[in-house]
Design an enzyme around this catalytic site. Structure first.
Site, PDB file in Angstrom:
ATOM      1  N   PRO A 195       0.776  -1.243   0.000  1.00  0.00           N
ATOM      2  CA  PRO A 195       0.000   0.000   0.000  1.00  0.00           C
ATOM      3  C   PRO A 195       0.810   1.297   0.000  1.00  0.00           C
ATOM      4  CG  PRO A 195       0.010  -0.940   2.192  1.00  0.00           C
ATOM      5  CD  PRO A 195       0.733  -1.914   1.304  1.00  0.00           C
ATOM      6  N   CYS A 196       1.465   1.564  -1.106  1.00  0.00           N
ATOM      7  CA  CYS A 196       2.225   2.808  -1.238  1.00  0.00           C
ATOM      8  C   CYS A 196       1.309   4.027  -1.226  1.00  0.00           C
ATOM      9  CB  CYS A 196       3.086   2.765  -2.489  1.00  0.00           C
ATOM     10  SG  CYS A 196       2.197   2.411  -4.006  1.00  0.00           S
TER      11      CYS A 196
END
Length: 165
Positions: free
Chosen positions: A131-132
């Site tokens: 989850p950047c």
């Protein structure tokens, strides 16, 4: 090694999911600069595709419906030791929470590597699952996202995360 793909249609647009026998290689929004070009090297998911490709599609569907907050999939993203450390740290950011690049650098015990952390974050090819999108500016404002700022905002709103526009 053979690569398989499938496409998931979401409220954020089409997402390509690419996998090999080791794990998920890429999850990419199909609009903008991150679109995956599906070539003859990729095979549409069929009965020979690894089971984790179908699992990824199912888990992402559950994420977008609001019934999943974490992922349990084998990943096959290869990078430098530093990139892998950053990507691993990204997976530890809880659903609905955000951190800034300085915090991420501290989380990998390298607090002076803020710019390098940003570069590694941008090199992540497995959107949502790694989850950047949960990394934002120190001032709580959205920063760049390969899938586009609108998609980043939608993902964070889906998770109920707090940020500034």
């Amino acid at each position: 090694m053979k690569k398989y793909y499938d496409i998931l249609t979401t409220d954020c647009g089409d997402i390509a999911i690419i996998a090999n026998n080791e794990g998920i290689i890429e999850v990419a929004f199909q609009q903008g600069k991150v679109a995956v070009e599906i070539t003859k090297d990729y095979q549409l998911a069929d009965e020979h595709a690894p089971v984790h490709l179908a699992q990824a599609k199912q888990q992402l569907t559950e994420y977008f419906s609001g019934s999943r907050q974490s992922f349990d999939l084998p990943l096959s993203q290869h990078g430098t030791i530093f990139q892998n450390n950053v990507w691993q740290a990204l997976t530890k950011i809880p659903f609905g929470k955000t951190i800034n690049y300085g915090q991420l650098a501290s989380n990998i015990n390298n607090p002076k590597a803020v710019r390098a952390v940003g570069t590694a974050n941008g090199a992540n090819k497995i959107a949502i699952i790694v989850p950047c999108h949960r990394v934002i500016g120190r001032d709580k404002k959205l920063t760049g996202y390969a899938g586009g700022m609108g998609i980043k905002a939608k993902l964070l709103m889906l998770e109920g995360a707090h940020f500034k526009v």
